[in-house]
Design a protein around this motif. Sequence first.
Motif, mmCIF file in Angstrom:
data_model
loop_
_atom_site.group_PDB
_atom_site.id
_atom_site.type_symbol
_atom_site.label_atom_id
_atom_site.label_comp_id
_atom_site.label_asym_id
_atom_site.label_seq_id
_atom_site.Cartn_x
_atom_site.Cartn_y
_atom_site.Cartn_z
ATOM 1 N N PHE A 131 0.824 -1.206 0.000
ATOM 2 C CA PHE A 131 0.000 0.000 0.000
ATOM 3 C C PHE A 131 0.858 1.254 0.000
ATOM 4 C CE2 PHE A 131 0.841 -0.155 4.510
ATOM 5 C CZ PHE A 131 0.808 1.156 4.921
ATOM 6 N N SER A 132 2.090 1.157 0.465
ATOM 7 C CA SER A 132 2.973 2.311 0.587
ATOM 8 C C SER A 132 3.813 2.480 -0.675
ATOM 9 C CB SER A 132 3.903 2.130 1.786
ATOM 10 O OG SER A 132 5.019 2.996 1.705
ATOM 11 N N PRO A 133 3.744 3.642 -1.313
ATOM 12 C CA PRO A 133 4.561 3.863 -2.510
ATOM 13 C C PRO A 133 6.062 3.744 -2.250
ATOM 14 C CG PRO A 133 2.851 5.550 -2.347
ATOM 15 C CD PRO A 133 2.824 4.773 -1.063
ATOM 16 N N SER A 134 6.542 4.225 -1.096
ATOM 17 C CA SER A 134 7.983 4.132 -0.818
ATOM 18 C C SER A 134 8.404 2.682 -0.594
ATOM 19 C CB SER A 134 8.375 5.016 0.370
ATOM 20 O OG SER A 134 7.766 4.579 1.564
ATOM 21 N N ASN A 135 7.534 1.883 -0.006
ATOM 22 C CA ASN A 135 7.817 0.463 0.188
ATOM 23 C C ASN A 135 7.877 -0.239 -1.166
ATOM 24 O OD1 ASN A 135 6.443 -1.956 2.589
ATOM 25 N ND2 ASN A 135 8.082 -2.205 1.114
ATOM 26 N N ALA A 136 6.908 0.031 -2.029
ATOM 27 C CA ALA A 136 6.893 -0.576 -3.366
ATOM 28 C C ALA A 136 8.148 -0.192 -4.148
ATOM 29 C CB ALA A 136 5.637 -0.150 -4.118
ATOM 30 N N GLU A 137 8.532 1.080 -4.069
ATOM 31 C CA GLU A 137 9.728 1.545 -4.782
ATOM 32 C C GLU A 137 10.981 0.844 -4.268
ATOM 33 O OE1 GLU A 137 12.269 5.610 -5.085
ATOM 34 O OE2 GLU A 137 10.092 5.800 -5.286
ATOM 35 N N ALA A 138 11.084 0.672 -2.957
ATOM 36 C CA ALA A 138 12.242 -0.015 -2.380
ATOM 37 C C ALA A 138 12.313 -1.452 -2.884
ATOM 38 C CB ALA A 138 12.181 0.025 -0.853
ATOM 39 N N ILE A 139 11.186 -2.129 -2.904
ATOM 40 C CA ILE A 139 11.162 -3.520 -3.372
ATOM 41 C C ILE A 139 11.567 -3.593 -4.840
ATOM 42 C CG2 ILE A 139 9.636 -5.469 -3.881
ATOM 43 C CD1 ILE A 139 8.132 -4.733 -1.258
ATOM 44 N N LEU A 140 11.128 -2.649 -5.641
ATOM 45 C CA LEU A 140 11.492 -2.656 -7.059
ATOM 46 C C LEU A 140 12.990 -2.421 -7.271
ATOM 47 C CD1 LEU A 140 8.424 -0.853 -8.646
ATOM 48 C CD2 LEU A 140 9.027 -3.294 -8.785
ATOM 49 N N GLN A 141 13.671 -1.847 -6.291
ATOM 50 C CA GLN A 141 15.123 -1.643 -6.370
ATOM 51 C C GLN A 141 15.901 -2.899 -5.973
ATOM 52 O OE1 GLN A 141 16.618 1.836 -4.374
ATOM 53 N NE2 GLN A 141 14.915 3.098 -5.056
ATOM 54 N N LEU A 142 15.207 -3.911 -5.524
ATOM 55 C CA LEU A 142 15.862 -5.106 -4.999
ATOM 56 C C LEU A 142 16.877 -5.735 -5.960
ATOM 57 C CD1 LEU A 142 16.238 -7.075 -2.721
ATOM 58 C CD2 LEU A 142 14.227 -8.313 -3.525
ATOM 59 N N PRO A 143 16.578 -5.938 -7.227
ATOM 60 C CA PRO A 143 17.591 -6.572 -8.089
ATOM 61 C C PRO A 143 18.923 -5.822 -8.079
ATOM 62 C CG PRO A 143 15.477 -6.551 -9.199
ATOM 63 C CD PRO A 143 15.321 -5.706 -7.946
ATOM 64 N N GLN A 144 18.886 -4.518 -8.174
ATOM 65 C CA GLN A 144 20.120 -3.724 -8.158
ATOM 66 C C GLN A 144 20.753 -3.738 -6.770
ATOM 67 O OE1 GLN A 144 19.537 0.423 -8.970
ATOM 68 N NE2 GLN A 144 21.639 0.950 -8.504
ATOM 69 N N ARG A 145 19.976 -3.579 -5.730
ATOM 70 C CA ARG A 145 20.497 -3.522 -4.363
ATOM 71 C C ARG A 145 21.109 -4.855 -3.952
ATOM 72 N NH1 ARG A 145 20.874 1.681 -2.219
ATOM 73 N NH2 ARG A 145 19.225 2.884 -3.203
ATOM 74 N N HIS A 146 20.500 -5.964 -4.351
ATOM 75 C CA HIS A 146 21.016 -7.275 -3.978
ATOM 76 C C HIS A 146 22.383 -7.520 -4.616
ATOM 77 C CE1 HIS A 146 21.128 -11.375 -2.641
ATOM 78 N NE2 HIS A 146 21.230 -11.807 -3.886
ATOM 79 N N ILE A 147 22.536 -7.137 -5.870
ATOM 80 C CA ILE A 147 23.828 -7.277 -6.560
ATOM 81 C C ILE A 147 24.882 -6.440 -5.855
ATOM 82 C CG2 ILE A 147 25.061 -6.755 -8.693
ATOM 83 C CD1 ILE A 147 22.448 -7.557 -10.172
ATOM 84 N N LEU A 148 24.555 -5.199 -5.510
ATOM 85 C CA LEU A 148 25.508 -4.312 -4.842
ATOM 86 C C LEU A 148 25.890 -4.847 -3.453
ATOM 87 C CD1 LEU A 148 24.023 -0.812 -5.731
ATOM 88 C CD2 LEU A 148 26.061 -1.892 -6.686
#
Length: 151
Positions: A131-148
């Motif tokens: 429901f939270s836009p900032s939470n959704a945005e963080a999750i969508l960054q997961l592929p890049q963040r996990h690699i880093l």
Amino acid sequence: MPYKIPESVLVVIYTPERDVLLLERADRPGFWQSVTGSKDSVEEDLRSTAVREVHEETGIDASTFDLFDWQLANIYEIYPVWRHRYAPGVTHNKEHVFGLCVPTRISVTLAPREHTQYQWLPFAEAADRCFSPSNAEAILQLPQRHILSKN
């Protein structure tokens, strides 16, 4: 009851396969989110807040897994329904984003006053469910963040 501190953590819990843990809020059925929570005191450091909140909400000991500070902070307007928890006049919160990589879709023990159920979803589905836009945005960054975080 003291007012909440308008500085919090958002902890995206995920597996190496990028499955994400979501929790349904007890006070708002249908509102799914990652682990969130405010600092207990001004002096509490953010990593300690993240470890504490993960344990309180899921029973997971975050200190035994890879917890990463994503060095990302969001400032958002506090939903009016929850503003009574903050001092008069406080309308915004600063949220610091962390990622917690666990080896597999592990079982969790929910805090029943906070959450009614949990589910593991592929990251894109999890982002859509939040429901939270900032939470959704963080999750969508997961592929890049996990690699880093692996480097």
